[in-house]
Design an enzyme around this catalytic site. Sequence first.
Site, short mmCIF file in Angstrom:
data_model
loop_
_atom_site.label_atom_id
_atom_site.label_comp_id
_atom_site.label_asym_id
_atom_site.label_seq_id
_atom_site.Cartn_x
_atom_site.Cartn_y
_atom_site.Cartn_z
N GLU A 6 0.81 -1.22 -0.08
CA GLU A 6 0.16 -0.06 -0.01
C GLU A 6 0.64 1.44 -0.15
OE1 GLU A 6 -0.77 -2.65 1.80
OE2 GLU A 6 -2.34 -3.14 0.82
N HIS A 35 -11.81 -4.30 7.77
CA HIS A 35 -12.54 -4.12 6.30
C HIS A 35 -13.30 -3.10 6.32
CE1 HIS A 35 -10.10 -7.82 5.43
NE2 HIS A 35 -10.54 -7.68 4.19
#
Lengths: 354, 326
Positions: free
Chosen positions: B60, B129
């Site tokens: 990321e 999430h």
Amino acid sequence: MWLEPNETVVEKIQYLDENGKLTGESPDVKDEELINLYKWMIQARSFDQRALKLQRQGRIGTYAPMIGQEAAQIGSAFALEKQDWVYPSYREVGVSLVHGVPMENFFLYTMGHLKGTASESANVFPVQIIIGAQCLHAVGGAWAGKYNKENSVSVAYIGDGGTSEGDFHEALNFAGVYKLPVVFFVQNNQWAISVPISKQTGSASISQKAVAYGITGVQVDGNDALAVYSTMKQALERARQGKPVLVEAITYRQGPHTTADDPTKYRDSGELEKWLAMDPLKRMKAFLMEKEIWNEELEQKEYEWADKKVSEAFELAVNTPRSKVEEIFGLVYEQKTNQLTEQLNSIPTEGVLK
Amino acid sequence: MTTMTMIEAINFTLRKEMERDQRVICIGEDIGKNGGVFRATDGLQALFGEERVVDTPIAESAIIGASVGMASRGLRPVAEIQFFGFIYEAMDQMVAQAARLRFRSGGVLQAPMVVRAPFGGGVRTPELHSDSLEGLFLHSPGMKVVMPSNAYDAKGLLTAAIRDNDPVLFLEPMKLYRAFKQEVPEEDYVIEIGKARVLKQGEELTIITWGPSVPLVSKVVEQWEKQTNTTVEIIDVRTISPIDEETILTSVQKTGRAIIVHEAVKTGGPGAEISALINEKALFHLTAPIIRITGFDTPYPVPSVEDEWLPNANRIIQGMKEVFSH
Ligand SMILES: Cc1ncc(C[n+]2csc(CCOP(=O)(O)OP(=O)(O)O)c2C)c(N)n1
């Protein structure tokens, strides 16, 4: 097959020995270039010495000296083409000067001006404080350069300590996957503030890390300007063809980490002496003298000239009007938000206490 | 005019912007052949090739950091973070690099990039999430934070985000990706970033909300109005940074009551900021304390207690009763 740590043998590229004598054949570099290379090294050292003095006098803020690393910095930057991009850390004043950043920018930066070290005239990113972050910017820049068919290479400069950061590894990995025109130039100056390279990594060299990412690695004597220049030339050539390279330049930080640091607390003087004997300027000078293209008179003249240039840059910086708090509001977004405008207008124009 | 779900609108917008501007490229994990785990980038790689729709290694920080490099050198990257909870991996590149590049470079460089990420709860995801972390970026100068609540807005706002010269964090409520279809013009249009939408006019209370909570608030208000003789104004702020103060203040000055609903945790959340804003600029118009109905100050919970944790109809009605009790 089991892979054992440090099985990879890395041999350091070197052209000049400690006394500046050629160890073998000389690379094909014109005399004029050799002289220019050395002149830039003198310029870098002059800047460095003055910056230290000015900091002690309280005329500039914290400064991270590069003394001892001039061969690594100037040798590598001297190999760049104008269209190439530099992504520096905070210690690459020498690199940035060679690549076209006006010297006064560095005084302005250390004096706390907003303008900082980026300039419209040179492909150089602003100095990076987060060690490692610039490696990814170089990767993205290299991607853009390739996409736009610029034929430019992006070079990330990083220290040995910075190679412990995740961003360094993510950057090498991206470079290997996408075959980007990027060079990672590590100045292994043996120390990350007070932590030695032996506590930074378990591998015998930084250059061998390239193997794990599917890119080319090379180690060079970072105090040998000739070796750095010639190695970097080849690294850039490879990178231009989409073969990323990790260069490890073995060098030494002769001074403190920054002007706020005292290295006597963590390293012994014997070490410093050993490295002083391998000083990059001494070596280059001896080589040029041996070649009879340099002499004491030229040397003295060059130091004087360099000193004058530093003075001029400092004068320019001193005479630059101080940054105003109003200016910061215009640098956050392309257009000021209503909130920023309101906060700007809220600044009192005169003291409320009489 | 055609009808689209939000995810279809996002996919359509990406395609249109990539056709319009060669500089736009998409970069992220599983966004190529797979078309993204939610299909936001479905079919784009087939259309534009691997050079423009880039399947990256799982990294990321590298996705955002490389985007900073690309953006500053003339590309317009649209990066996808697979789930917003993974943004922590890239915090430095988001707030210390992308958001500050213009400032750090004294205005010489800029980072015109978009970071898209699905966020928000109610869909029974694994840990990390569903987190709503928009507050972290509200607190980080230099980045715009946009959160559409429907397909029409998603298209107009994403178009604006891609053409913006500042980094934009574009948060997509995953619960709403396919929740409903809506008429969305295929023609080019832009919704200005930083402008809220008054979803529904009302006289006695303003509810300020965004993203996944918008349809919920609408439904609750509809029931409320049927059973009481009060009317409620609903504001979908659409962008929390910069925030549309004018719309919020005008409304609160009219109604005299305010409730803020968001899924992000309460303490130090965007609701605190909006509440402070009303306090600074409209305090004397208030007839009741401002109430925040938000996620609780815990990590995002497991599915068995998710529905109670999130702002839900009961919690919102309880809050409404309270503001009307004064
Ligand atoms: C992310 C991050 N962590 C810590 C620091 C504090 N810090 C500044 S320089 C430095 C050492 C870096 O050493 P190295 O990469 O070897 O570069 P050198 O200073 O030797 O040139 C540290 C720990 C920082 N600037 N950024």
